[in-house]
Design a protein around this motif. Structure first.
Motif, PDB file in Angstrom:
ATOM      1  N   ALA A  47       8.209  12.820   3.280  1.00  0.00           N
ATOM      2  CA  ALA A  47       7.001  13.273   2.584  1.00  0.00           C
ATOM      3  C   ALA A  47       5.815  13.422   3.532  1.00  0.00           C
ATOM      4  CB  ALA A  47       6.642  12.294   1.467  1.00  0.00           C
ATOM      5  N   GLY A  48       6.023  13.185   4.833  1.00  0.00           N
ATOM      6  CA  GLY A  48       4.973  13.422   5.807  1.00  0.00           C
ATOM      7  C   GLY A  48       4.188  12.204   6.249  1.00  0.00           C
ATOM      8  N   PHE A  49       4.616  11.011   5.863  1.00  0.00           N
ATOM      9  CA  PHE A  49       3.918   9.809   6.319  1.00  0.00           C
ATOM     10  C   PHE A  49       4.329   9.534   7.751  1.00  0.00           C
ATOM     11  CE2 PHE A  49       3.618   9.570   1.801  1.00  0.00           C
ATOM     12  CZ  PHE A  49       2.399   8.960   1.571  1.00  0.00           C
ATOM     13  N   ARG A  50       3.340   9.257   8.608  1.00  0.00           N
ATOM     14  CA  ARG A  50       3.625   9.090  10.035  1.00  0.00           C
ATOM     15  C   ARG A  50       4.182   7.725  10.370  1.00  0.00           C
ATOM     16  NH1 ARG A  50      -1.025   6.391  11.995  1.00  0.00           N
ATOM     17  NH2 ARG A  50      -2.832   6.795  10.681  1.00  0.00           N
ATOM     18  N   SER A  51       3.919   6.726   9.536  1.00  0.00           N
ATOM     19  CA  SER A  51       4.497   5.398   9.751  1.00  0.00           C
ATOM     20  C   SER A  51       4.627   4.682   8.412  1.00  0.00           C
ATOM     21  CB  SER A  51       3.646   4.574  10.721  1.00  0.00           C
ATOM     22  OG  SER A  51       2.397   4.270  10.153  1.00  0.00           O
ATOM     23  N   SER A  52       5.506   3.698   8.396  1.00  0.00           N
ATOM     24  CA  SER A  52       5.693   2.895   7.184  1.00  0.00           C
ATOM     25  C   SER A  52       6.194   1.520   7.585  1.00  0.00           C
ATOM     26  CB  SER A  52       6.673   3.570   6.232  1.00  0.00           C
ATOM     27  OG  SER A  52       7.943   3.686   6.823  1.00  0.00           O
ATOM     28  N   ARG A  53       6.019   0.583   6.682  1.00  0.00           N
ATOM     29  CA  ARG A  53       6.502  -0.773   6.912  1.00  0.00           C
ATOM     30  C   ARG A  53       6.801  -1.420   5.569  1.00  0.00           C
ATOM     31  NH1 ARG A  53       0.961  -1.252   7.243  1.00  0.00           N
ATOM     32  NH2 ARG A  53       0.067  -2.986   6.073  1.00  0.00           N
ATOM     33  N   VAL A  54       7.569  -2.495   5.619  1.00  0.00           N
ATOM     34  CA  VAL A  54       7.918  -3.243   4.423  1.00  0.00           C
ATOM     35  C   VAL A  54       7.229  -4.598   4.493  1.00  0.00           C
ATOM     36  CG1 VAL A  54       9.798  -4.282   3.105  1.00  0.00           C
ATOM     37  CG2 VAL A  54      10.158  -2.119   4.277  1.00  0.00           C
ATOM     38  N   GLU A  55       6.540  -4.961   3.424  1.00  0.00           N
ATOM     39  CA  GLU A  55       5.904  -6.279   3.303  1.00  0.00           C
ATOM     40  C   GLU A  55       6.645  -7.035   2.209  1.00  0.00           C
ATOM     41  OE1 GLU A  55       3.078  -7.435   4.914  1.00  0.00           O
ATOM     42  OE2 GLU A  55       2.855  -5.599   6.097  1.00  0.00           O
ATOM     43  N   HIS A  56       7.278  -8.146   2.558  1.00  0.00           N
ATOM     44  CA  HIS A  56       7.990  -8.941   1.562  1.00  0.00           C
ATOM     45  C   HIS A  56       6.988  -9.775   0.772  1.00  0.00           C
ATOM     46  CE1 HIS A  56      11.863  -7.738   3.058  1.00  0.00           C
ATOM     47  NE2 HIS A  56      11.398  -7.922   4.274  1.00  0.00           N
ATOM     48  N   LEU A  57       7.123  -9.740  -0.546  1.00  0.00           N
ATOM     49  CA  LEU A  57       6.236 -10.472  -1.444  1.00  0.00           C
ATOM     50  C   LEU A  57       7.037 -11.589  -2.112  1.00  0.00           C
ATOM     51  CD1 LEU A  57       4.578  -7.303  -2.984  1.00  0.00           C
ATOM     52  CD2 LEU A  57       3.719  -8.691  -1.096  1.00  0.00           C
TER      53      LEU A  57
END
Length: 68
Positions: A47-57
């Motif tokens: 979708a065009g996002f340049r970076s992503s990360r996962v935050e565990h809750l």
């Protein structure tokens, strides 16, 4: 962008809550299931996002964070 869900770990071994939620969706629908962190990150990249990360809750939930 923030996505809050019972994201399954990529190996599909550790998030019992997410795995059970996925099984429940498969029982109740024809093709429903939870998704892994890798699948969510791939969708964000597509979708065009340049970076992503996962935050565990807490409680089996995670948050995918996408930065455009």
């Amino acid at each position: 962008m923030l996505l809050y869900d019972a994201v399954i770990d990529d190996e599909r071994r550790h998030n019992a809550y997410g795995l059970l939620a996925s099984l429940n969706m498969l029982i109740e629908t024809t093709s429903g299931s939870e998704y892994t962190a890798a699948e969510g990150r791939a969708w964000l990249t597509e979708a065009g996002f340049r970076s992503s990360r996962v935050e565990h809750l807490t409680g089996g939930y995670s948050m995918l964070v996408g930065i455009k």
